[in-house]
Design a protein around this motif. Sequence first.
Motif, short mmCIF file in Angstrom:
data_model
loop_
_atom_site.label_atom_id
_atom_site.label_comp_id
_atom_site.label_asym_id
_atom_site.label_seq_id
_atom_site.Cartn_x
_atom_site.Cartn_y
_atom_site.Cartn_z
N LEU A 149 0.83 -1.20 0.00
CA LEU A 149 0.00 0.00 0.00
C LEU A 149 0.87 1.25 0.00
CD1 LEU A 149 -2.74 1.49 0.41
CD2 LEU A 149 -2.46 1.09 2.87
N SER A 191 -1.03 -7.81 -4.35
CA SER A 191 -2.01 -6.76 -4.56
C SER A 191 -1.33 -5.42 -4.31
CB SER A 191 -3.20 -6.95 -3.62
OG SER A 191 -4.13 -5.90 -3.76
N LEU A 193 -1.78 -1.46 -4.02
CA LEU A 193 -2.82 -0.47 -3.77
C LEU A 193 -2.20 0.91 -3.64
CD1 LEU A 193 -4.18 -3.19 -2.81
CD2 LEU A 193 -5.47 -1.80 -1.20
N ARG A 223 -4.95 -1.73 -7.61
CA ARG A 223 -6.23 -1.17 -7.18
C ARG A 223 -6.04 0.26 -6.71
NH1 ARG A 223 -11.04 -3.86 -5.35
NH2 ARG A 223 -12.71 -2.33 -5.68
N ILE A 225 -7.56 3.32 -4.54
CA ILE A 225 -8.47 3.52 -3.43
C ILE A 225 -9.03 4.93 -3.52
CG2 ILE A 225 -8.78 3.41 -0.94
CD1 ILE A 225 -6.28 1.71 -0.79
N SER A 233 -5.33 6.04 4.02
CA SER A 233 -5.40 4.73 3.38
C SER A 233 -4.87 3.63 4.30
CB SER A 233 -4.62 4.73 2.06
OG SER A 233 -3.24 5.01 2.26
N ALA A 244 -9.55 -0.81 1.55
CA ALA A 244 -8.24 -1.35 1.92
C ALA A 244 -8.40 -2.55 2.85
CB ALA A 244 -7.39 -0.27 2.58
N GLU A 247 -9.47 -5.57 0.87
CA GLU A 247 -8.34 -6.15 0.13
C GLU A 247 -7.41 -6.90 1.07
OE1 GLU A 247 -7.74 -6.16 -3.26
OE2 GLU A 247 -9.81 -5.45 -3.31
#
Length: 256
Positions: A149, A191, A193, A223, A225, A233, A244, A247
């Motif tokens: 993230l 993943s 983000l 992805r 957000i 986030s 978040a 995910e």
Amino acid sequence: MVVADIVSRSAATRERLPMSEAAYGDGPSETLDIFVPPGTTGPLPVHMFIHGGYWRMFSKRDYSLVAETVAEAGAIAVIVDYALMPGVRMASIVDQVGRAKQWVFDNIGAFGGDPSRLTVSGHSAGAQLAALLFRAGAAPSGIQAALLLGGLYDLAPLQKSFLQAEIGLTDEEVRRFTPLLQAYDAGTSVSVLVGSRETPPFHDQAGAFTKLLGRQGLDVSYRLIAGRHHMDSVRDLGDSSSLAGIELTKIVACTS
């Protein structure tokens, strides 16, 4: 203030969830917090979280709230601490996080965890550190899936930023620890983000890193957000109903 809210929620998490602290090394910062979901029996999936702060601030205690979503998903949360720059160099931090992962493999069974079902997440500098945990090597990384993230995947621009006066990144550190310059374990699902309100470099680097992982054969998704910036986030990781948090739940559940 978002950071104050994160810290406050993390303190509440430590009051609510059963927690144990363990040392993965001899240094004062070489510890991790282990949160086991109440009323569960093992073996359970295990999820490591690595905090950000540009390698120079924050600690594991500031991000205990991530354990809320992990525990709700029925997994053990391991929140990792590490030494901060400029007191140590980046090689030491990378080594610490790697030893924390090895500690989990070797010891989490005693807490009811299944080390063969290990996933990881990280935010900002923590995403960079998490990515380095599933680099390609002689043996599989052991990381089944990762959530990254708001990550820092190209360190070179930081040498011309305000951070350089504080952490003094060297050319060698950039070469060795830039995620965009590495090869990765194709067995790890990833993943990536990024908040829609992040600055352009975060978007550019997330896109470039996603493409790199795809070219290397990893199962990777990207992805955006909506409406989130760098700090709200990561706060959302502690809320299983947020995008978040959803995910993160998917990442944890992928080993179930």
